[in-house]
Design a protein around this motif. Structure first.
Motif, mmCIF file in Angstrom:
data_model
loop_
_atom_site.group_PDB
_atom_site.id
_atom_site.type_symbol
_atom_site.label_atom_id
_atom_site.label_comp_id
_atom_site.label_asym_id
_atom_site.label_seq_id
_atom_site.Cartn_x
_atom_site.Cartn_y
_atom_site.Cartn_z
ATOM 1 N N THR A 138 0.872 -1.169 0.000
ATOM 2 C CA THR A 138 0.000 0.000 0.000
ATOM 3 C C THR A 138 0.908 1.218 0.000
ATOM 4 O OG1 THR A 138 -1.607 -1.204 1.321
ATOM 5 C CG2 THR A 138 -1.855 1.181 1.226
ATOM 6 N N CYS A 139 0.831 2.027 -1.051
ATOM 7 C CA CYS A 139 1.748 3.155 -1.211
ATOM 8 C C CYS A 139 0.961 4.403 -1.576
ATOM 9 C CB CYS A 139 2.751 2.870 -2.328
ATOM 10 S SG CYS A 139 3.626 1.301 -2.140
ATOM 11 N N LYS A 140 1.573 5.562 -1.325
ATOM 12 C CA LYS A 140 0.947 6.811 -1.754
ATOM 13 C C LYS A 140 2.028 7.779 -2.199
ATOM 14 C CE LYS A 140 0.542 8.671 2.915
ATOM 15 N NZ LYS A 140 -0.341 9.073 3.979
ATOM 16 N N LEU A 141 1.616 8.640 -3.120
ATOM 17 C CA LEU A 141 2.475 9.704 -3.610
ATOM 18 C C LEU A 141 1.888 11.013 -3.116
ATOM 19 C CD1 LEU A 141 4.834 10.617 -5.479
ATOM 20 C CD2 LEU A 141 3.153 10.775 -7.307
ATOM 21 N N GLU A 196 3.640 2.415 2.766
ATOM 22 C CA GLU A 196 2.996 2.267 4.069
ATOM 23 C C GLU A 196 3.239 0.896 4.684
ATOM 24 O OE1 GLU A 196 -1.035 3.428 3.147
ATOM 25 O OE2 GLU A 196 -0.557 5.534 3.552
ATOM 26 N N ASN A 197 3.335 -0.125 3.844
ATOM 27 C CA ASN A 197 3.689 -1.454 4.319
ATOM 28 C C ASN A 197 4.372 -2.203 3.191
ATOM 29 O OD1 ASN A 197 1.490 -2.247 2.691
ATOM 30 N ND2 ASN A 197 0.100 -2.060 4.424
ATOM 31 N N SER A 198 4.900 -3.368 3.508
ATOM 32 C CA SER A 198 5.763 -4.088 2.575
ATOM 33 C C SER A 198 5.344 -5.548 2.469
ATOM 34 C CB SER A 198 7.205 -3.989 3.096
ATOM 35 O OG SER A 198 8.054 -4.870 2.423
ATOM 36 N N ALA A 199 5.726 -6.173 1.364
ATOM 37 C CA ALA A 199 5.520 -7.613 1.210
ATOM 38 C C ALA A 199 6.431 -8.387 2.170
ATOM 39 C CB ALA A 199 5.796 -8.036 -0.238
ATOM 40 N N ASP A 200 7.498 -7.740 2.645
ATOM 41 C CA ASP A 200 8.433 -8.349 3.578
ATOM 42 C C ASP A 200 7.843 -8.322 4.993
ATOM 43 O OD1 ASP A 200 11.003 -9.297 4.620
ATOM 44 O OD2 ASP A 200 11.271 -7.244 5.354
ATOM 45 N N PHE A 201 7.977 -9.422 5.712
ATOM 46 C CA PHE A 201 7.443 -9.541 7.062
ATOM 47 C C PHE A 201 7.987 -8.456 7.993
ATOM 48 C CE2 PHE A 201 7.655 -11.375 11.376
ATOM 49 C CZ PHE A 201 6.301 -11.609 11.577
ATOM 50 N N PHE A 202 9.226 -8.028 7.780
ATOM 51 C CA PHE A 202 9.860 -7.040 8.648
ATOM 52 C C PHE A 202 9.675 -5.606 8.154
ATOM 53 C CE2 PHE A 202 12.254 -10.960 9.330
ATOM 54 C CZ PHE A 202 12.082 -11.099 10.705
ATOM 55 N N GLY A 203 9.014 -5.415 7.007
ATOM 56 C CA GLY A 203 8.738 -4.079 6.510
ATOM 57 C C GLY A 203 9.845 -3.470 5.677
ATOM 58 N N ARG A 204 10.824 -4.288 5.269
ATOM 59 C CA ARG A 204 11.913 -3.742 4.449
ATOM 60 C C ARG A 204 11.439 -3.526 3.014
ATOM 61 N NH1 ARG A 204 15.843 -8.495 6.222
ATOM 62 N NH2 ARG A 204 13.848 -9.471 5.777
ATOM 63 N N ILE A 205 12.014 -2.494 2.377
ATOM 64 C CA ILE A 205 11.734 -2.159 0.975
ATOM 65 C C ILE A 205 13.061 -2.190 0.233
ATOM 66 C CG2 ILE A 205 11.010 -0.300 -0.591
ATOM 67 C CD1 ILE A 205 8.619 -1.273 0.916
#
Length: 141
Positions: free
Chosen positions: A74-77, A119-128
């Motif tokens: 979930t992302c926003k610009l 806002e959140n990541s596919a990674d369990f720890f929230g890394r991008i």
């Protein structure tokens, strides 16, 4: 005709860098056209990238390439004029893949600064992990 708005005078900032290792995972690697180098955030939700342009711009497209498994979900610009407050331009929802993804922006306002919020990541720890980031559009007069 839309072209890349990122130039040598564009200033960028990121929320974090993995283990603060900017030599290996710093923000500059999103813009260097090297397919093997990347920005790698540290863990935690709501990672972000800000871009400040040397002059006002009108954005028409956002292009981003993640590493699969470490993409934003979930992302926003957001954007604003030089001395203004950030306001949401679009929400976007990337696929969890390693391919270059493109998000068109309809009727974007003229801005001096952009903030891309993961806002959140596919990674369990929230890394991008971002290999490539580009903003297309035109410079405003």
């Amino acid at each position: 005709m839309a072209s890349s708005l990122i130039c040598s005078e564009t200033q960028s900032r990121v929320s974090s860098v993995l283990n603060r290792d900017v030599k290996q995972f710093g923000k500059k690697y999103m813009f260097d056209s090297n397919e093997e180098a990347c920005w790698n955030s540290d863990q935690g939700d709501s990672q972000w990238v800000t871009l400040e342009f040397p002059q006002p711009v009108r954005v028409s497209e956002l292009k981003v390439q993640f590493q699969g498994g470490f993409s934003g979900k979930t992302c926003k610009l957001e954007g604003c004029p030089k001395d203004g407050d950030l306001a949401k331009i679009i929400d976007f929802y990337p696929e969890d893949s390693s391919s270059l993804q493109s998000f068109p922006i309809q009727e974007a306002p003229t801005v001096h600064r952009l903030k891309i919020v993961f806002e959140n990541s596919a990674d369990f720890f929230g890394r991008i992990i971002v290999y490539s980031l580009d903003i297309l559009g035109e410079r405003a007069l």
